[in-house]
Design an enzyme around this catalytic site. Structure first.
Site, mmCIF file in Angstrom:
data_model
loop_
_atom_site.group_PDB
_atom_site.id
_atom_site.type_symbol
_atom_site.label_atom_id
_atom_site.label_comp_id
_atom_site.label_asym_id
_atom_site.label_seq_id
_atom_site.Cartn_x
_atom_site.Cartn_y
_atom_site.Cartn_z
ATOM 1 N N LYS A 26 0.834 -1.203 0.000
ATOM 2 C CA LYS A 26 0.000 0.000 0.000
ATOM 3 C C LYS A 26 0.873 1.260 0.000
ATOM 4 O O LYS A 26 0.599 2.215 -0.729
ATOM 5 C CB LYS A 26 -0.956 -0.037 1.219
ATOM 6 C CG LYS A 26 -2.041 -1.094 1.044
ATOM 7 C CD LYS A 26 -2.862 -1.392 2.292
ATOM 8 C CE LYS A 26 -3.797 -2.566 1.986
ATOM 9 N NZ LYS A 26 -4.650 -2.983 3.089
ATOM 10 N N ASP A 80 -11.201 2.582 3.598
ATOM 11 C CA ASP A 80 -11.481 1.142 3.520
ATOM 12 C C ASP A 80 -12.981 0.878 3.370
ATOM 13 O O ASP A 80 -13.385 -0.219 2.976
ATOM 14 C CB ASP A 80 -11.011 0.456 4.814
ATOM 15 C CG ASP A 80 -9.765 -0.381 4.630
ATOM 16 O OD1 ASP A 80 -9.526 -0.847 3.500
ATOM 17 O OD2 ASP A 80 -9.043 -0.580 5.616
ATOM 18 N N GLN A 117 -4.861 -1.808 9.249
ATOM 19 C CA GLN A 117 -4.738 -3.118 8.614
ATOM 20 C C GLN A 117 -5.353 -4.202 9.510
ATOM 21 O O GLN A 117 -5.088 -4.238 10.716
ATOM 22 C CB GLN A 117 -3.250 -3.419 8.325
ATOM 23 C CG GLN A 117 -3.015 -4.696 7.550
ATOM 24 C CD GLN A 117 -3.570 -4.651 6.129
ATOM 25 O OE1 GLN A 117 -3.666 -3.598 5.518
ATOM 26 N NE2 GLN A 117 -3.949 -5.811 5.611
HETATM 27 N N1 GUN Z 1 -6.923 -7.140 5.568
HETATM 28 C C1 GUN Z 1 -7.229 -7.844 4.473
HETATM 29 N N2 GUN Z 1 -7.812 -7.069 3.538
HETATM 30 C C2 GUN Z 1 -7.890 -5.832 4.067
HETATM 31 C C3 GUN Z 1 -8.395 -4.590 3.592
HETATM 32 O O1 GUN Z 1 -8.919 -4.468 2.469
HETATM 33 N N3 GUN Z 1 -8.272 -3.539 4.433
HETATM 34 C C4 GUN Z 1 -7.725 -3.660 5.680
HETATM 35 N N4 GUN Z 1 -7.668 -2.578 6.443
HETATM 36 N N5 GUN Z 1 -7.264 -4.793 6.156
HETATM 37 C C5 GUN Z 1 -7.333 -5.880 5.354
#
Ligand code: GUN
Length: 301
Positions: free
Chosen positions: A53, A120, A97
């Site tokens: 990211k 998100d 996350q």
């Molecule tokens: N863990 C797995 N996929 C995601 C996601 O799309 N966003 C976040 N914050 N954590 C994740």
């Protein structure tokens, strides 16, 4: 039949070039788009995802700050950091996350994030807005799947869409998005009896179960579009999805590879949502309707 490949890596590359231009334009108007990423603990997969990211931000000229906190960080400390980022005008998106350590209440944390920075799309208000078809931040993985489906040129209205996996991150929001697009949606999960009985009816099969080899050719209708959201590391180090790719590609019309399918799109849509948030701060209100998501709400039957 051999399926055509839906190339998420190529689509991501193209979109990220567009997003870089968009970020440059925003800067010319005095808005420097910024994303804050929070990781609690040292889950190795999460570390990789957070690294991806941050790199995507760099690629697109989006400012990023990453906050890596020790596994024993208290919920109160995490909430304090979120409050600080909520108040920081240089931050347009905040991402925590998942998964988080067990001592932290995920719901409390997600609801502490400012709804207008919830890139998100996991805050209750944004989940509710998704259910009614007008969220400002579509959750990144299903949003990416939606764009991949669009590249096939297939109109999802009236199609049987079967989703395997009912997580809050992928399965449930995916179901809401496809319903909004007037697909007939079935959601299967770990307790579903005779999974194949459902998957065999799918015109569009989306698999997000986290189980390598779960979907074999006998479970797939000839000509189906198959989207594999799974990312699994095998003992020999190989990364595979949930679908037996070599077998299923002989029956499907379109299929996503792993890696190089959904994975890069998830990260790319996070950048999209961060830019969308920056535009909103600039007073433009770029929301779901501006992203080709303005399909009519399904009328009651
Ligand atoms: N863990 C797995 N996929 C995601 C996601 O799309 N966003 C976040 N914050 N954590 C994740």
């Amino acid at each position: 039949m051999t399926a055509k490949i839906i190339d998420g890596k190529a689509l991501s590359h193209k979109l990220r070039q567009d997003f870089k231009r968009e970020a440059d334009e925003l800067r010319l108007r005095g808005i420097n788009p910024g994303l804050a990423v929070i990781l609690v603990g040292d889950n190795p997969a999460s570390r990789v995802y957070v690294g991806n990211k941050v790199r995507a931000c760099e690629e697109c000229g989006v400012h990023s700050s990453s906050h890596v906190l020790p596994v024993d960080t208290s919920e109160a400390e995490l909430l304090q950091l979120i409050a600080k980022l909520n108040a920081d005008d240089t931050v347009h998106g905040i991402l925590v996350q998942l998964p988080m350590p067990a001592h932290i209440d995920v719901r409390r944390v997600l609801e502490a994030i400012d709804v207008d920075k919830d890139v998100d799309g996991f805050h209750l208000y944004n989940v509710g807005a998704l259910a009614t078809g007008n969220t400002i931040f579509p959750p990144c993985t299903p949003y990416g799947v939606q764009l991949l489906l669009e590249t096939t040129g297939i109109d999802v209205a009236g199609q049987n869409a079967v989703i395997v996996g009912a997580s809050n991150i992928v399965g449930k929001p995916m179901a809401l998005m496809l319903l909004q697009k007037e697909a007939t949606v079935t959601v299967c999960h770990a307790k579903t009896r005779d999974l194949a009985q459902h998957t065999i009816l799918a015109d569009i099969l989306i698999v997000a179960a986290g189980k390598p080899g779960l979907i074999v050719p006998q479970m797939v209708r000839r000509g189906a579009v198959v989207i594999d959201v799974g990312i699994n590391r095998l003992p020999d180090g190989r990364i595979v999805g949930d679908v037996d790719f070599e077998g299923v590609k002989k029956k499907a019309s379109w299929i996503t590879p792993v890696p190089g399918g959904v994975g890069p799109m998830t990260v790319t849509m996070l950048i999209k949502n961060t830019l969308s948030s920056a535009h909103r701060r600039g007073g433009e209100g770029a929301g779901i309707g501006s992203m080709g998501w303005d399909a009519p709400t399904v009328q009651g039957h």
